[in-house]
Design a protein around this motif. Structure first.
Motif, mmCIF file in Angstrom:
data_model
loop_
_atom_site.group_PDB
_atom_site.id
_atom_site.type_symbol
_atom_site.label_atom_id
_atom_site.label_comp_id
_atom_site.label_asym_id
_atom_site.label_seq_id
_atom_site.Cartn_x
_atom_site.Cartn_y
_atom_site.Cartn_z
ATOM 1 N N LEU A 169 -44.900 42.137 15.515
ATOM 2 C CA LEU A 169 -43.429 42.162 15.478
ATOM 3 C C LEU A 169 -42.853 40.751 15.412
ATOM 4 O O LEU A 169 -41.853 40.516 14.723
ATOM 5 N N VAL A 170 -43.481 39.812 16.115
ATOM 6 C CA VAL A 170 -43.035 38.420 16.066
ATOM 7 C C VAL A 170 -43.245 37.857 14.664
ATOM 8 O O VAL A 170 -42.362 37.191 14.102
ATOM 9 N N ILE A 171 -44.413 38.145 14.084
ATOM 10 C CA ILE A 171 -44.711 37.671 12.729
ATOM 11 C C ILE A 171 -43.732 38.286 11.718
ATOM 12 O O ILE A 171 -43.249 37.604 10.804
ATOM 13 N N LYS A 172 -43.406 39.552 11.911
ATOM 14 C CA LYS A 172 -42.440 40.217 11.027
ATOM 15 C C LYS A 172 -41.063 39.588 11.144
ATOM 16 O O LYS A 172 -40.352 39.415 10.141
ATOM 17 N N LEU A 173 -40.669 39.227 12.352
ATOM 18 C CA LEU A 173 -39.378 38.572 12.574
ATOM 19 C C LEU A 173 -39.302 37.250 11.821
ATOM 20 O O LEU A 173 -38.307 36.965 11.143
ATOM 21 N N ILE A 174 -40.364 36.454 11.915
ATOM 22 C CA ILE A 174 -40.391 35.166 11.218
ATOM 23 C C ILE A 174 -40.425 35.373 9.709
ATOM 24 O O ILE A 174 -39.711 34.709 8.954
ATOM 25 N N SER A 175 -41.243 36.320 9.260
ATOM 26 C CA SER A 175 -41.371 36.585 7.821
ATOM 27 C C SER A 175 -40.055 37.022 7.197
ATOM 28 O O SER A 175 -39.663 36.548 6.124
ATOM 29 N N SER A 220 -50.007 27.915 13.526
ATOM 30 C CA SER A 220 -51.069 28.703 14.162
ATOM 31 C C SER A 220 -51.213 30.092 13.543
ATOM 32 O O SER A 220 -52.195 30.781 13.805
ATOM 33 N N ILE A 221 -50.245 30.488 12.736
ATOM 34 C CA ILE A 221 -50.263 31.816 12.113
ATOM 35 C C ILE A 221 -50.721 31.673 10.668
ATOM 36 O O ILE A 221 -50.067 31.019 9.849
ATOM 37 N N ASP A 222 -51.829 32.267 10.337
ATOM 38 C CA ASP A 222 -52.443 32.094 9.019
ATOM 39 C C ASP A 222 -51.580 32.648 7.893
ATOM 40 O O ASP A 222 -51.756 32.293 6.736
ATOM 41 N N LYS A 223 -50.638 33.483 8.203
ATOM 42 C CA LYS A 223 -49.798 34.128 7.191
ATOM 43 C C LYS A 223 -48.840 33.143 6.506
ATOM 44 O O LYS A 223 -48.356 33.395 5.401
ATOM 45 N N TYR A 240 -40.782 22.553 5.365
ATOM 46 C CA TYR A 240 -40.479 23.835 4.731
ATOM 47 C C TYR A 240 -41.636 24.801 4.977
ATOM 48 O O TYR A 240 -42.782 24.386 5.178
ATOM 49 N N VAL A 241 -41.335 26.079 4.934
ATOM 50 C CA VAL A 241 -42.341 27.094 5.207
ATOM 51 C C VAL A 241 -42.192 28.234 4.215
ATOM 52 O O VAL A 241 -41.080 28.511 3.736
ATOM 53 N N ARG A 242 -43.308 28.867 3.862
ATOM 54 C CA ARG A 242 -43.245 30.083 3.056
ATOM 55 C C ARG A 242 -44.403 31.002 3.406
ATOM 56 O O ARG A 242 -45.361 30.599 4.070
ATOM 57 N N ILE A 243 -44.280 32.226 2.952
ATOM 58 C CA ILE A 243 -45.297 33.245 3.221
ATOM 59 C C ILE A 243 -46.391 33.115 2.187
ATOM 60 O O ILE A 243 -46.115 33.101 0.982
ATOM 61 N N GLU A 245 -48.726 35.120 1.043
ATOM 62 C CA GLU A 245 -48.916 36.202 0.067
ATOM 63 C C GLU A 245 -47.859 36.152 -1.024
ATOM 64 O O GLU A 245 -48.110 36.521 -2.173
ATOM 65 N N LYS A 246 -46.654 35.658 -0.692
ATOM 66 C CA LYS A 246 -45.602 35.525 -1.694
ATOM 67 C C LYS A 246 -45.938 34.394 -2.665
ATOM 68 O O LYS A 246 -45.716 34.510 -3.856
ATOM 69 N N SER A 247 -46.510 33.316 -2.149
ATOM 70 C CA SER A 247 -46.862 32.197 -3.009
ATOM 71 C C SER A 247 -48.003 32.574 -3.949
ATOM 72 O O SER A 247 -48.051 32.144 -5.095
ATOM 73 N N ASN A 248 -48.939 33.375 -3.468
ATOM 74 C CA ASN A 248 -50.064 33.817 -4.310
ATOM 75 C C ASN A 248 -49.615 34.732 -5.429
ATOM 76 O O ASN A 248 -50.255 34.838 -6.474
ATOM 77 N N ALA A 249 -48.498 35.440 -5.173
ATOM 78 C CA ALA A 249 -48.010 36.398 -6.173
ATOM 79 C C ALA A 249 -47.299 35.707 -7.344
ATOM 80 O O ALA A 249 -47.067 36.310 -8.350
#
Length: 250
Positions: A169-175, A220-223, A240-243, A245-249
């Motif tokens: 849930l924390v990861i989802k909030l950040i994402s 610390s979060i691999d995502k 700056y930060v990004r997800i 899986e989005k960058s791979n797409a």
């Protein structure tokens, strides 16, 4: 604009330990121009506060418990808060309590344009937490104090920490916050992400998870992936930060 803050402490509901850390935390957000604590000072259980109040220039407000089963301290604190609000001497409040009875007060102060901080224990009911702009757990301030002591007292056994686990849930909030702010390449300025996360979840604090800042928490979060860029002014790095899986797409 400098924030002048009225600090109102529920003496019946907050332990006297780590008040120094609480005041240091409040000073990060503004100038605590009014500092008051409420309770029935004739009761022996509040005796521990006496030295603490002198050391931190906090004014004790005597409130007798006139009726059994009724919390007179809450009423006195609420009345004073409204008086301070209408005096227009401050533009922010810090309500120090773990009591949900202050939920409506926090909401009313925010409706009046005040910035409202809450400080309480992790047992604090969620309605009061979400009624504040930001809520800070006393346990985290306690852990910080113990960390500072351990630097000079490394021979002592390490105290047990009360850090929370980074959940999905924390990861989802950040994402979701990154998604809301991302540019066409998926990047979002970390400072803006932190502000948005705070608005979505007022008790979010990287220290809850054992990190002093948001950047190491994100790392610390691999995502997620981090990019440090030169500031136009050249003094600081812009993060700056990004997800991933989005960058791979792309």
């Amino acid at each position: 604009m400098d924030l002048n803050i009225a600090v109102l402490i529920d003496g019946d509901n907050i332990p006297s330990e780590h008040v120094k850390e609480m005041m240091a935390e409040i000073a990060k957000y503004g100038n605590p121009t009014i500092k008051r604590i409420y309770g029935d000072w004739t009761k022996p259980n509040l005796s521990k506060w006496k030295n603490v109040l002198l050391e931190n220039a906090i004014t004790p407000i005597q409130q007798y418990g006139y009726t059994t089963g009724k919390n007179a301290t809450d009423s006195a604190m609420i009345i004073d808060a409204m008086d301070i609000l209408y005096s227009e001497k401050v533009n922010g409040f810090c309500l120090v309590s773990s009591d949900s009875d202050f939920t409506r007060l926090a909401t009313r102060l925010r409706e009046a344009g005040m910035q409202v901080f809450g400080i309480g224990e992790k047992k604090t009911p969620n309605p009061f937490i979400v009624a504040c702009d930001k809520f800070i757990y006393i346990e985290i301030l306690k852990d910080q104090s113990e960390d500072n002591q351990s630097v000079s007292e490394s021979s002592k056994p390490e105290a047990k920490k009360s850090f929370d686990r980074i959940t999905p849930l924390v990861i989802k909030l950040i994402s979701s916050s990154i998604d809301d702010l991302a540019d066409d390449d998926g990047w979002a300025f970390l400072g803006d992400v932190g502000s948005l996360v705070q608005k979505k979840q007022t008790n979010f604090d990287s220290r809850n998870y054992g990190f002093h800042k948001l950047t190491p928490l994100i790392k610390s979060i691999d995502k997620f992936e981090i990019d440090q860029r030169e500031s136009p002014k050249g003094r600081f790095k812009l993060i700056y930060v990004r997800i991933k899986e989005k960058s791979n797409a792309r």
